[in-house]
Design a protein around this motif. Structure first.
Motif, PDB file in Angstrom:
ATOM      1  N   GLU A   4      34.727  -6.565  25.073  1.00 17.49           N
ATOM      2  CA  GLU A   4      34.036  -6.091  23.881  1.00 17.49           C
ATOM      3  C   GLU A   4      34.853  -6.334  22.617  1.00 17.49           C
ATOM      4  O   GLU A   4      34.306  -6.648  21.569  1.00 17.49           O
ATOM      5  N   VAL A   7      34.525  -9.991  20.904  1.00 14.20           N
ATOM      6  CA  VAL A   7      33.238 -10.482  20.385  1.00 14.20           C
ATOM      7  C   VAL A   7      33.419 -10.862  18.919  1.00 14.20           C
ATOM      8  O   VAL A   7      33.854 -10.048  18.112  1.00 14.20           O
ATOM      9  N   PRO A   9      32.715 -11.430  15.042  1.00 13.49           N
ATOM     10  CA  PRO A   9      31.861 -10.669  14.119  1.00 13.49           C
ATOM     11  C   PRO A   9      30.517 -11.350  13.853  1.00 13.49           C
ATOM     12  O   PRO A   9      29.513 -10.676  13.623  1.00 13.49           O
ATOM     13  N   ARG A  12      27.743 -10.087  16.130  1.00 19.05           N
ATOM     14  CA  ARG A  12      27.175  -8.785  15.765  1.00 19.05           C
ATOM     15  C   ARG A  12      26.277  -8.902  14.525  1.00 19.05           C
ATOM     16  O   ARG A  12      25.233  -8.263  14.448  1.00 19.05           O
ATOM     17  N   GLY A  15      23.149 -10.387  15.588  1.00 19.29           N
ATOM     18  CA  GLY A  15      22.407  -9.367  16.328  1.00 19.29           C
ATOM     19  C   GLY A  15      21.669  -8.415  15.408  1.00 19.29           C
ATOM     20  O   GLY A  15      20.514  -8.065  15.661  1.00 19.29           O
ATOM     21  N   VAL A  67      24.415  -7.176  19.298  1.00 19.62           N
ATOM     22  CA  VAL A  67      25.221  -6.155  18.616  1.00 19.62           C
ATOM     23  C   VAL A  67      26.188  -5.506  19.604  1.00 19.62           C
ATOM     24  O   VAL A  67      27.336  -5.210  19.259  1.00 19.62           O
ATOM     25  N   LEU A  68      25.740  -5.309  20.833  1.00 21.93           N
ATOM     26  CA  LEU A  68      26.596  -4.709  21.860  1.00 21.93           C
ATOM     27  C   LEU A  68      27.543  -5.710  22.507  1.00 21.93           C
ATOM     28  O   LEU A  68      28.336  -5.346  23.366  1.00 21.93           O
ATOM     29  N   GLY A  69      27.442  -6.985  22.120  1.00 22.67           N
ATOM     30  CA  GLY A  69      28.350  -7.994  22.647  1.00 22.67           C
ATOM     31  C   GLY A  69      27.959  -8.550  24.001  1.00 22.67           C
ATOM     32  O   GLY A  69      28.806  -9.016  24.755  1.00 22.67           O
TER      33      GLY A  69
END
Length: 134
Positions: A4, A7, A9, A12, A15, A67-69
């Motif tokens: 996590e 990941v 940026p 995200r 996402g 967003v959660l990777g």
């Protein structure tokens, strides 16, 4: 080992941009439900609303995954962006809505660029994870 923290940026951000598209689609589905109260054939409008709700929930899920990777969110997000690029093209040309088409096109192209940057591609392929394990 958790990946996590690794990941990029851009994943995200893409996402969030994709999730906004899903939320917009869900808002459109709600608007269709409200419209069905005054429609002559409310069943058809409700069916259309259900169709958009299901599609938009999938787009929202792909955005939330990014967003959660989660690696699985990238491919559906890319497919959605490519489909929306066609929508933007149609809005700009045959629909005679140049402003809306240009805005949507810029939004979609920006999201696609984020999804295809080198760090995101490396993350999606797991290239950096192999080097970290060695």
């Amino acid at each position: 080992m958790s990946t996590e923290g690794k990941v990029p940026p851009a994943v995200r951000v893409a996402g969030v941009l994709t999730a906004v598209q899903g939320l917009t689609g869900l808002a459109f589905a709600v608007a269709l439900v409200v419209r069905s109260f005054g429609a002559e054939k409310s069943g058809e409008v409700l069916g259309e609303a259900a169709y958009f709700a299901v599609l938009s929930a999938g787009v929202l899920a792909a955005g939330a995954g990014l967003v959660l990777g989660k690696h699985w969110g990238r491919t559906p997000a890319v497919v959605v962006q490519l489909l929306l690029l066609g929508v933007a093209w149609y809005m700009y040309g045959p629909s005679d809505r140049q402003l809306w088409g240009a805005l949507l096109g810029a939004y979609v192209v920006g999201t696609l660029v984020l999804l295809f940057t080198n760090p995101v591609r490396r993350w999606a392929l797991g290239v950096d994870e192999d080097e970290a394990d060695a």
